[in-house]
Design a protein around this motif. Structure first.
Motif, PDB file in Angstrom:
ATOM      1  N   UNK A  40       4.107   1.345 -14.789  1.00 56.33           N
ATOM      2  CA  UNK A  40       4.932   1.872 -13.702  1.00 56.33           C
ATOM      3  C   UNK A  40       4.776   3.389 -13.608  1.00 56.33           C
ATOM      4  N   UNK A  41       4.849   3.880 -12.395  1.00 55.40           N
ATOM      5  CA  UNK A  41       4.807   5.314 -12.165  1.00 55.40           C
ATOM      6  C   UNK A  41       5.761   5.689 -11.048  1.00 55.40           C
ATOM      7  N   UNK A  42       5.614   6.880 -10.537  1.00 54.52           N
ATOM      8  CA  UNK A  42       6.461   7.382  -9.459  1.00 54.52           C
ATOM      9  C   UNK A  42       5.598   7.886  -8.312  1.00 54.52           C
ATOM     10  N   UNK A  43       6.092   7.689  -7.112  1.00 57.13           N
ATOM     11  CA  UNK A  43       5.507   8.364  -5.949  1.00 57.13           C
ATOM     12  C   UNK A  43       6.580   9.292  -5.393  1.00 57.13           C
ATOM     13  N   UNK A  44       6.254  10.567  -5.289  1.00 58.82           N
ATOM     14  CA  UNK A  44       7.199  11.581  -4.809  1.00 58.82           C
ATOM     15  C   UNK A  44       6.619  12.204  -3.545  1.00 58.82           C
ATOM     16  N   UNK A  45       7.410  12.202  -2.477  1.00 63.76           N
ATOM     17  CA  UNK A  45       6.996  12.810  -1.205  1.00 63.76           C
ATOM     18  C   UNK A  45       7.882  14.015  -0.925  1.00 63.76           C
ATOM     19  N   UNK A  46       7.257  15.150  -0.669  1.00 60.07           N
ATOM     20  CA  UNK A  46       7.986  16.409  -0.462  1.00 60.07           C
ATOM     21  C   UNK A  46       7.614  16.978   0.903  1.00 60.07           C
ATOM     22  N   UNK A  61       2.833  13.082  -4.322  1.00 62.55           N
ATOM     23  CA  UNK A  61       2.358  12.981  -5.697  1.00 62.55           C
ATOM     24  C   UNK A  61       2.485  11.541  -6.174  1.00 62.55           C
ATOM     25  N   UNK A  62       1.511  11.087  -6.943  1.00 63.59           N
ATOM     26  CA  UNK A  62       1.646   9.859  -7.726  1.00 63.59           C
ATOM     27  C   UNK A  62       1.591  10.275  -9.188  1.00 63.59           C
ATOM     28  N   UNK A  63       2.673   9.972  -9.910  1.00 63.63           N
ATOM     29  CA  UNK A  63       2.790  10.382 -11.307  1.00 63.63           C
ATOM     30  C   UNK A  63       2.659   9.174 -12.225  1.00 63.63           C
ATOM     31  N   UNK A  64       2.044   9.411 -13.361  1.00 67.01           N
ATOM     32  CA  UNK A  64       1.933   8.389 -14.389  1.00 67.01           C
ATOM     33  C   UNK A  64       2.066   9.026 -15.761  1.00 67.01           C
ATOM     34  N   UNK A  65       2.077   8.212 -16.824  1.00 69.64           N
ATOM     35  CA  UNK A  65       2.193   8.776 -18.183  1.00 69.64           C
ATOM     36  C   UNK A  65       0.915   9.489 -18.590  1.00 69.64           C
ATOM     37  N   UNK A  91       0.050  16.983 -21.074  1.00 67.33           N
ATOM     38  CA  UNK A  91       0.590  17.679 -22.235  1.00 67.33           C
ATOM     39  C   UNK A  91       2.083  17.464 -22.388  1.00 67.33           C
ATOM     40  N   UNK A  92       2.778  17.240 -21.268  1.00 60.98           N
ATOM     41  CA  UNK A  92       4.225  17.055 -21.315  1.00 60.98           C
ATOM     42  C   UNK A  92       4.630  15.600 -21.117  1.00 60.98           C
ATOM     43  N   UNK A  93       3.686  14.695 -21.238  1.00 54.91           N
ATOM     44  CA  UNK A  93       4.003  13.280 -21.078  1.00 54.91           C
ATOM     45  C   UNK A  93       3.907  12.778 -19.655  1.00 54.91           C
ATOM     46  N   UNK A  94       3.668  13.667 -18.682  1.00 52.87           N
ATOM     47  CA  UNK A  94       3.540  13.295 -17.273  1.00 52.87           C
ATOM     48  C   UNK A  94       2.237  13.876 -16.746  1.00 52.87           C
ATOM     49  N   UNK A  95       1.470  13.061 -16.052  1.00 55.14           N
ATOM     50  CA  UNK A  95       0.244  13.563 -15.439  1.00 55.14           C
ATOM     51  C   UNK A  95       0.252  13.223 -13.955  1.00 55.14           C
ATOM     52  N   UNK A  96      -0.421  14.048 -13.166  1.00 56.07           N
ATOM     53  CA  UNK A  96      -0.566  13.814 -11.730  1.00 56.07           C
ATOM     54  C   UNK A  96      -1.809  12.951 -11.528  1.00 56.07           C
ATOM     55  N   UNK A  97      -1.586  11.722 -11.063  1.00 52.69           N
ATOM     56  CA  UNK A  97      -2.708  10.832 -10.764  1.00 52.69           C
ATOM     57  C   UNK A  97      -3.341  11.219  -9.437  1.00 52.69           C
ATOM     58  N   UNK A  98      -2.495  11.504  -8.441  1.00 52.05           N
ATOM     59  CA  UNK A  98      -2.979  11.876  -7.105  1.00 52.05           C
ATOM     60  C   UNK A  98      -2.051  12.920  -6.512  1.00 52.05           C
ATOM     61  N   UNK A  99      -2.655  13.901  -5.828  1.00 54.19           N
ATOM     62  CA  UNK A  99      -1.904  14.989  -5.194  1.00 54.19           C
ATOM     63  C   UNK A  99      -2.522  15.199  -3.813  1.00 54.19           C
ATOM     64  N   UNK A 100      -1.768  14.875  -2.769  1.00 60.33           N
ATOM     65  CA  UNK A 100      -2.254  15.038  -1.394  1.00 60.33           C
ATOM     66  C   UNK A 100      -1.376  16.053  -0.670  1.00 60.33           C
ATOM     67  N   UNK A 101      -1.991  17.141  -0.211  1.00 59.40           N
ATOM     68  CA  UNK A 101      -1.276  18.231   0.448  1.00 59.40           C
ATOM     69  C   UNK A 101      -1.713  18.323   1.911  1.00 59.40           C
TER      70      UNK A 101
END
Length: 660
Positions: A520-526, A550-554, A557-567
């Motif tokens: 499981x991960x997160x999708x965040x839209x800003x 952003x699509x975030x997954x485990x 370095x801080x336990x969270x990585x950006x899988x995808x970043x669309x701007x």
């Protein structure tokens, strides 16, 4: 275009159709100063937007302003007709047979560029690009001489104009060659064509100048500054026009209004001046049965408030369909005295639908100001953000990301991105702007963004699309360094400038390999805004709006990585759309505390590209992740086919397809 006489009068603060006045100011070149009241006479007061009223017909044929010397009578018919047939009427007053070192340059192809989607049609970006390229040529040519600094090439507004899809530039000396050298150069994603317009013969030029002057005199006689009315009624009964022979054939009749509109474009220095000067036009009594001969009126005066088409021969609404929705601010319309009144029983309702701001039709009020204002409000309610976090991970990420993007991009990449992370940038220059803000008037340039833009509506081939998808922290770091410095609003003290949503998403690739079916991960839209800063001093240069997913997954370095970043970067559009219509209708829901684990019924692992398609389809359609995935699978993971599938089945989808 045979014609009879009739005008309408409207007295109001927005101008109206009314009778003409004969006194008019002119400049030292003899051109009329439209919109300026004559000296020594008070300008008529303008009250509210009253109904259009009939007035007397134009003055007796053959009369002209004594101050202008009545030189229409000296025109030669052959020269006038020749100029009209050859289309040698130009928007401005520039002579086409100037000195030997001058030339007129025609540039085409730029309307197909990415810049064309901007509010000015890309004209500002093209002018800036031409000036920059020509100045580079001048600098190179003068470098070996070691003389005084070379001159700077600058295009003054009176040195260029647009004719259809072409930009026409009047250039001098070596500038002609420097501009021609740019033929087949690439501007904003397309190759442009640059060519020199052949000079007219002295006879043709003289005929064109005489015809242009005749048209200016016609406008001078037919414009009423007190009512801001351009009276184009009963043109075929205007004796001075008949004396020129222009209405002797159908061919020359059909070219009269287009030529007249070109002259109008040359008179006004800006769209705002045109809007303030001409608020009403009457085309009554011209025996018109279609818009073919007068279609250029709409693009020339798009902000018209009052229009009179009475006593013509329009057979049905179809004959007027070319102007459907063209006049965005039309307040009053007259179509009485046309066959369409008998042939279309519901013409009034149809015209009201064509023009949402129309208030008065044939002198009868069909809407109130309040009804128009209410109709212009958004009919779809705005709901609050839907933020379903997981253990506060999404909130923590957002609070860290944007301050770091403004101050330490390299460190941000090291902490949140890895060799499999992807980043893409898309420029949307055609997005709606916020007219209430100062940023609305700023010239939007995209030089720092456009080369790497992955706008899928513009970039249609696979190779360019893949080349503009950056993968890995090294490529992302390098590109971020080329972007302008930014300053985002404070997330805590300026919350009204942000709209942030968060949802869980399944089947994110697990970089550790412990969960081959994904986690499981997160999708965040800003959605928000930022200021571009001019250098290290931090001076705000321009304000822009943005959308970022952003699509975030485990991992990381801080336990969270950006899988995808669309701007997506766009012109500043304000934040009014972020405010819910009713604060009680927001869809905020309690946070569900879960952990990032493999789901009990894990979906097959998706590639990064499939994950991006899944995210984008869910965003565009509003379907939840499960239904979006099924739609893509049925479409063989073809994104365009998935959109078509959704459109086909949307009426049959139940609420469960959109439940998050």
């Amino acid at each position: 275009m045979p014609v009879t006489t009739a005008t309408r009068r409207h007295q109001g603060n927005r101008g109206g159709i009314a009778k003409r006045t004969r006194d008019m100011r002119t400049d030292r070149d003899g051109d009329m100063l439209m919109g300026t009241a004559p000296r020594g006479r008070p300008q008529a007061a303008r009250g509210g937007r009253g109904a259009l009223q009939p007035t007397r017909p134009p003055p007796a044929p053959g009369m002209s302003d004594s101050r202008r010397g009545g030189h229409n009578s000296s025109f030669k018919k052959e020269q006038l007709l020749s100029a009209l047939r050859q289309g040698s009427i130009r928007a401005g007053g520039t002579e086409r047979n100037g000195p030997a070192q001058s030339g007129n340059i025609k540039i085409t192809g730029w309307t197909k560029s990415e810049a064309y989607a901007s509010s000015d049609g890309g004209l500002g970006a093209l002018i800036s690009w031409l000036e920059r390229r020509v100045n580079i040529s001048i600098k190179k040519r003068n470098a070996p001489r070691k003389t005084a600094p070379p001159r700077t090439f600058k295009l003054a507004p009176n040195k260029y104009h647009v004719e259809g899809d072409a930009l026409i530039i009047s250039a001098m000396g070596s500038d002609v060659g420097d501009l021609l050298h740019l033929n087949n150069f690439e501007f904003s994603g397309v190759k442009i064509k640059v060519e020199e317009i052949p000079k007219e013969s002295e006879q043709d030029s003289s005929a064109g100048n005489q015809t242009r002057q005749m048209l200016k005199d016609f406008l001078h006689r037919r414009y009423d500054p007190s009512a801001k009315l351009l009276n184009l009624s009963a043109i075929g009964q205007d004796q001075e026009i008949l004396n020129t022979g222009m209405f002797a054939t159908a061919s020359t009749q059909s070219k009269f209004i287009p030529a007249l509109m070109k002259v109008c474009d040359g008179i006004f220095k800006s769209a705002e001046e045109k809007k303030d000067t001409v608020q009403s036009i009457t085309l009554a009594n011209n025996a018109l049965d279609s818009l073919v001969a007068v279609k250029e009126v709409a693009p020339t005066f798009p902000d018209l408030l009052n229009l009179d088409l009475s006593n013509n021969q329009f057979p049905s609404l179809d004959s007027l369909s070319g102007w459907k929705t063209k006049f965005k601010h039309l307040d009053q319309l007259i179509v009485s005295g046309n066959p369409l009144e008998q042939n279309n029983a519901d013409y009034a309702a149809d015209l009201a639908g064509w023009f949402p701001t129309l208030r008065v039709l044939n002198g009868i009020q069909i809407r109130t100001e309040e009804q128009i204002a209410k109709k212009q409000k958004a009919i779809i309610p705005i709901f609050g953000a839907n933020f379903k976090d997981i253990s506060g991970i999404g909130e923590s990420f957002i609070k860290t990301f944007f301050p770091a993007f403004d101050s330490d991009r390299n460190g941000l990449v090291r902490h949140c991105y890895d060799p499999q992370s992807t980043f893409s940038l898309a420029v949307n220059p055609g997005a709606p702007r916020d007219p209430a803000q100062q940023g609305f008037k700023q010239l939007q340039t995209w030089d720092r963004y456009i080369k790497q833009s992955r706008n899928l509506k513009k970039i249609t081939h696979l190779n360019p699309r893949m080349n503009r998808l950056l993968t890995g922290s090294d490529d992302i770091t390098k590109f971020w360094q080329s972007l302008p410095l930014t300053r985002h609003p404070n997330l805590e003290s300026e919350t009204e400038k942000w709209l942030i949503e968060c949802q869980s998403v399944p089947s994110i690739p697990d970089p550790s390999g412990n969960s081959p079916q994904g986690v499981d991960g997160l999708i965040i839209t800003v959605h928000g805004e930022y200021e571009e800063l001019d250098g290290p001093a931090g001076q705000a240069r321009i304000k822009r709006s943005f959308d970022r997913s952003f699509i975030l997954g485990p991992g990381g370095l801080n336990g969270i990585r950006v899988v995808s970043d669309m701007l997506t970067v766009r012109s500043y559009g304000g934040c009014a759309a972020f405010t819910p219509t009713d604060t009680n209708t927001g869809t905020n829901q309690p946070v569900t505390e879960t952990t990032m684990e493999a789901p009990q019924q894990a979906l097959p692992t998706l590639t990064n590209e499939q994950t991006q398609m899944l995210t984008e389809l869910a965003r565009q359609t509003g379907m939840n992740i499960q239904y979006s995935k099924e739609c893509l699978e049925q479409s063989q993971w073809n994104f365009q086919a998935a959109l078509e599938t959704f459109a086909a089945v949307q009426p049959n989808l139940g609420p469960e397809a959109f439940a998050q």
